[in-house]
Design a protein around this motif. Structure first.
Motif, PDB file in Angstrom:
ATOM      1  N   LYS A   8       8.403  -2.943   6.262  1.00  0.00           N
ATOM      2  CA  LYS A   8       8.685  -3.456   4.911  1.00  0.00           C
ATOM      3  C   LYS A   8       9.210  -2.359   3.991  1.00  0.00           C
ATOM      4  CE  LYS A   8       4.639  -2.517   2.168  1.00  0.00           C
ATOM      5  NZ  LYS A   8       3.232  -2.708   2.309  1.00  0.00           N
ATOM      6  N   SER A  38      -0.659   2.137  -1.768  1.00  0.00           N
ATOM      7  CA  SER A  38       0.466   3.015  -1.482  1.00  0.00           C
ATOM      8  C   SER A  38       0.454   4.194  -2.458  1.00  0.00           C
ATOM      9  CB  SER A  38       1.762   2.218  -1.636  1.00  0.00           C
ATOM     10  OG  SER A  38       2.829   2.896  -1.022  1.00  0.00           O
ATOM     11  N   GLU A  96      -0.121   4.051   9.176  1.00  0.00           N
ATOM     12  CA  GLU A  96       1.036   3.186   8.885  1.00  0.00           C
ATOM     13  C   GLU A  96       1.804   3.772   7.721  1.00  0.00           C
ATOM     14  OE1 GLU A  96      -0.920  -0.493   7.898  1.00  0.00           O
ATOM     15  OE2 GLU A  96      -1.419  -0.940   9.979  1.00  0.00           O
TER      16      GLU A  96
HETATM   17  C1  LIG Z   1       2.752  -1.329   2.366  1.00  0.00           C
HETATM   18  C2  LIG Z   1       1.840  -1.085   3.463  1.00  0.00           C
HETATM   19  C3  LIG Z   1       1.931   0.118   4.196  1.00  0.00           C
HETATM   20  C4  LIG Z   1       2.879   1.224   3.846  1.00  0.00           C
HETATM   21  O1  LIG Z   1       2.354   2.012   2.835  1.00  0.00           O
HETATM   22  P1  LIG Z   1       3.035   3.411   2.426  1.00  0.00           P
HETATM   23  O2  LIG Z   1       2.267   3.802   1.241  1.00  0.00           O
HETATM   24  O3  LIG Z   1       4.461   3.128   2.174  1.00  0.00           O
HETATM   25  O4  LIG Z   1       2.851   4.355   3.546  1.00  0.00           O
HETATM   26  C5  LIG Z   1       1.093   0.262   5.271  1.00  0.00           C
HETATM   27  N1  LIG Z   1       0.206  -0.697   5.614  1.00  0.00           N
HETATM   28  C6  LIG Z   1       0.087  -1.847   4.920  1.00  0.00           C
HETATM   29  C7  LIG Z   1      -0.902  -2.849   5.348  1.00  0.00           C
HETATM   30  C8  LIG Z   1       0.892  -2.075   3.820  1.00  0.00           C
HETATM   31  O5  LIG Z   1       0.752  -3.199   3.133  1.00  0.00           O
END
Ligand SMILES: *Cc1c(COP(=O)(O)O)cnc(C)c1O
Length: 636
Positions: free
Chosen positions: A101, A251, A336
Motif C-alpha cells: 500500500k 506509521s 512490514e
Molecule cells: C501501513 C501499514 C504498514 C506500513 O507502515 P510503514 O510505517 O509505512 O512502515 C505496515 N503494516 C500495516 C498493517 C499497515 O497498515
C-alpha cells in the motif's frame, strides 16, 4: 554575498541531515545522489539528469525514480537484521515483507522483490486487489505473504488458493468474525491455512497515527478475543494453524521509546500465547520505522529520534530478552516497513513558472493636484524615510490603508487613487523591512512583515497529486533547488501549485533546524529554468495523490546508476504521465464526442466566414493535440 558557499546551503536546506547518505550538495552547487550504498564512489549529478530529461524532450513535472536507492534500502534492512541476529545469538530468522500500500507501482514492487530475493523478502497486502497483486508478484515459495485488512469470502478464498499453490500466505485475523468465515471455507477446500492474529495493543503510540493502537483501535483483537480464538481453533482441531502474532501501532513512529514499549508488550504476549499451547513461529512487528523528513532527529511528527540500527537492535534484543525470561523459543521476526523502504527512492522535479510579489506591482504614483487627503498622507509617509521609528511608520501605513479601504467602499476614493495608495503602501513596507536590523527587532507586527512581503513561487505541479500528505496531515517534505546552491538564495517565498485551490501550496519548510513558513530560494533569471526537487516522495505520496482540478499522474523517469556510463547513470525507461484525455475519461467524459462538438463549432464559424478553412483545420487539430497532451503547464 560573495562569501556564500555550499556549507551554508547545507546548513539551510539540511540535505545531509535528511538525505540518509543518498543526497548531498556538490562543490558545483548541484544536488548529488549516491544511490548505491555498496558503491559509495558512484555519484549522479542531479542537474545532469535534469538536462538529459530536457534533451529527450520530456516535460516537467516528472517523478524521478532511483531504483538503486530502492535496492539499497531493501538490502540495508535485511542486512541490519541479519547482523543483529548474529550478534545477539538470536535463534530465529528475519523474514521481512514489503506492504505494497505504501507504493503499489509495479516497477517498485518488482524491484523490491528482485533486490529482496537473496533474503526471501516477501510482500504484505491489505485489501483484495492488493492480494491479487501480491499473489502474482511474490512467487518465491520461501518468502512470506502477509494478508492484513478486513476480509470477505473472496479475499479468504484467494488466500486459501495461495496456500494450495504452496505459498507461505498468512491470513491475519483482524476480527473474530473473519475466523468464523475462514474455518468452513478452509474445510471445504481441504486447505490448512496459516493463521496470524493481530493484537490490539495497549501501548499508546504518538504522532499522526496514534489511533492505530489502544482500546479504540480500528484493527485487532483484544486479549479476551485472542483467548476465544484459541478456544475456537482447538474445537476445530486447527490450533496448529496458528503461526503468527501481529501488531502495528502506527506509521512514522518518531519516538524510539514507544517502539521499545510495543516490542515489550508484543513479545510478552507472544511468549504467553506459546505457553498457552499456541504453536506460534513468527512475531510480526508491523511497520512504523520512521523517516527523518525534516532532518532534525527529534520526535517531531516529520522526524525520528533513532537510527535504523537502533530500531533493529531494540527489536532483536528486546524479543530475545523476554523469550529467554519466559523460556520460549525465539520467534522468526517479521517487519512490514514500507515508508522506510521507499521514501528516499523517488522525488518530484519541476520548474518554477512565475513569481507573485506583494510589493512587486509598479504603478505611477506621481502626485496630482486634487488628490484625496488619504493619498497625500500616504505619500508623506512614503517620502519620510527613517524620520520615524519603524513601528510607528508601519502602524501609520496600516492605518491609512484601512481608512482608504473604507473610503473606497463609500465611493470616495477613485480606482486610480486606490492603485497609487496601494503601491506606496507596499513600497513603505518593503522599505521598513529593508532598514531593519534583523537581530534586534522584536515587535510582532514587524515580524509579520517577513510573512507579508514573502513572494510566492508558482510551481508547475499539484500538491494534491504529488504531495498529498503535506496538505492532509501537515507532513514536511524537503524542497530544494536542484542547482545554484553555491549562490546565496535571496528571495523568501512560499511555493504554490497550479491548482485553483488556495490550499494548493506547501506550507512548511525546512530552514536550518527549524520548520518555517517560508523558504529562501534564488532569484529567477529571465530565460533560464529554475528547477526544484520535492524529495522523499517515494512512500505514500507517489500513489496517494488525487486528480483535483484534473491534474493527472506525472511523467516518470527511471534512473539506474552505472559505473561505465558518462555521469554514472542512464535513463532506463520513461513512463508518460496521464494525458488530459485519460483524466477526463476517468470522469466519464467522452473525449471523442468533445472533439467532435468543438469541431462542429469551428466548422460553423468557417461556414459563416469568420474563420478561414485552413485556420479551422488548425484549431481542430490543436484541440485534439491538447487532449492528447499533459495536464500540466507546458513551459517553452
Ligand atoms: C501501513 C501499514 C504498514 C506500513 O507502515 P510503514 O510505517 O509505512 O512502515 C505496515 N503494516 C500495516 C498493517 C499497515 O497498515
Amino acid at each position: 554575498m560573495s562569501d556564500w558557499n555550499i556549507d551554508q546551503a547545507e546548513e539551510l536546506y539540511g540535505v545531509n541531515r535528511w538525505g540518509a547518505g543518498y543526497f548531498s550538495i556538490g562543490e558545483n552547487g548541484n544536488i548529488q545522489i549516491r544511490p548505491n550504498h555498496r558503491l559509495p564512489d558512484v555519484t549522479i549529478d542531479m542537474k545532469e539528469v535534469v538536462d538529459e530529461i530536457i534533451s529527450e524532450g520530456i516535460q516537467f513535472p516528472a517523478v524521478i525514480r532511483f531504483h538503486d536507492i530502492l535496492r539499497s534500502q531493501v538490502e540495508i534492512i535485511n542486512e541490519t537484521f541479519g547482523k543483529q541476529i548474529e550478534e545477539a545469538n538470536y535463534q530465529g530468522q528475519y523474514c521481512g515483507v514489503f506492504p505494497i500500500k505504501v507504493n503499489q507501482m509495479r516497477e517498485v514492487v518488482e524491484e523490491i522483490m528482485d533486490a529482496g530475493e537473496p533474503y526471501n523478502y516477501g510482500l504484505e497486502a491489505g485489501s483484495k486487489p492488493e492480494l491479487m497483486a501480491v499473489m502474482a508478484y511474490n512467487d518465491n515459495p520461501e518468502a512470506l505473504t502477509i494478508l492484513n485488512g478486513y476480509k470477505d469470502k473472496d479475499y479468504l478464498t484467494l488466500a486459501l488458493l495461495g496456500r494450495q499453490l504452496k505459498r507461505k500466505m498468512i491470513i491475519v485475523i483482524e476480527k473474530f468474525s473473519e475466523l468464523e468465515m475462514l474455518i468452513p471455507l478452509a474445510k471445504q477446500m481441504g486447505v490448512k491455512p496459516m493463521i496470524g492474529l493481530r493484537s490490539k495493543m495497549m501501548v499508546k503510540s504518538s504522532g499522526k497515527w496514534a489511533g492505530s493502537s489502544g482500546d479504540r483501535a480500528k484493527f485487532g483483537l483484544s486479549i479476551a478475543e485472542i483467548l476465544n480464538v484459541i478456544e475456537r481453533l482447538r474445537e476445530e482441531d486447527m490450533l496448529h494453524c496458528a503461526k503468527l502474532l501481529h501488531f502495528h501501532i502506527g506509521s512514522q513512529l518518531s519516538d524510539i521509546r514507544k517502539i521499545k514499549e510495543a516490542v515489550n508488550e508484543g513479545a510478552r504476549l507472544y511468549a504467553k500465547l506459546v505457553l498457552e499451547g499456541m504453536p506460534l513461529e513468527y512475531l510480526d512487528i508491523g511497520g512504523g520505522l520512521g523517516i527523518d523528513y525534516d532532518g532534525t532527529s527529534t520526535t517531531n511528527d516529520s522526524s525520528r529520534n533513532y537510527s535504523t540500527e537502533e530500531y533493529v537492535a531494540d527489536v532483536v534484543w528486546g524479543v530475545k530478552q523476554i523469550c529467554d525470561l519466559e523460556k520460549v523459543p525465539h520467534p522468526n521476526l517479521v517487519s512490514e516497513s514500507g515508508r522506510a523502504m521507499t521514501a528516499h527512492h523517488s522525488c518530484v522535479v519541476t520548474n518554477i513558472v512565475g513569481e507573485m510579489k506583494p510589493a512587486g506591482t509598479q504603478y505611477d504614483i506621481s502626485a496630482s493636484s486634487d488628490e484625496h487627503i488619504l493619498v497625500k498622507n500616504m505619500r508623506e509617509l512614503h517620502s519620510s524615510g527613517d524620520q520615524f521609528h519603524p513601528q510607528e511608520r508601519y502602524n501609520d501605513a496600516a492605518g491609512y490603508k484601512q481608512n482608504a479601504y473604507e473610503a473606497f467602499k463609500l465611493g470616495i476614493l477613485s480606482l486610480n487613487e486606490m492603485a497609487k495608495l496601494d503601491t506606496m503602501y507596499w513600497q513603505i513596507l518593503a522599505d521598513i523591512h529593508h532598514s531593519l536590523d534583523k537581530d534586534t527587532y522584536v515587535m510582532q507586527e514587524l515580524e509579520e512583515l517577513e510573512d507579508m512581503l514573502a513572494s510566492q513561487y508558482l510551481c508547475n505541479f499539484s500538491v494534491f497529486q504529488s504531495a498529498a500528505d503535506t496538505w492532509a496531515i501537515g507532513q514536511v517534505l524537503p524542497v530544494v533547488p536542484i542547482s545554484r546552491l553555491n549562490e546565496q538564495p535571496e528571495v523568501r517565498c512560499s511555493i504554490v501549485d497550479i491548482t485553483c485551490d488556495s490550499d494548493g501550496k506547501l506550507s512548511k519548510y525546512i530552514e536550518g533546524t527549524d520548520i518555517s513558513d517560508h523558504i529562501p530560494m534564488h532569484n529567477l533569471r529571465k530565460g533560464e529554468d529554475y528547477h526544484v526537487g520535492l524529495f522523499l516522495t517515494g512512500a505514500y505520496q507517489d500513489v496517494m495523490g488525487d486528480m483535483h482540478n484534473l491534474f493527472g499522474r506525472l511523467t516518470e523517469v527511471h534512473v539506474y546508476c552505472h559505473d561505465d556510463e558518462p555521469g554514472d547513470f542512464y535513463i532506463e525507461e520513461v513512463v508518460p504521465g496521464t494525458s488530459a484525455e485519460k483524466v477526463l475519461q476517468t470522469m466519464q467524459y467522452n473525449t471523442e464526442y468533445m472533439a467532435k462538438t468543438v469541431k462542429k463549432q469551428i466548422d460553423r464559424q468557417v461556414r459563416k466566414g469568420s474563420l478561414a478553412p485552413r485556420e479551422g483545420v488548425r484549431w481542430t487539430n490543436f484541440y485534439e493535440h491538447c487532449l492528447a497532451g499533459s495536464t500540466y503547464l507546458r513551459v517553452e
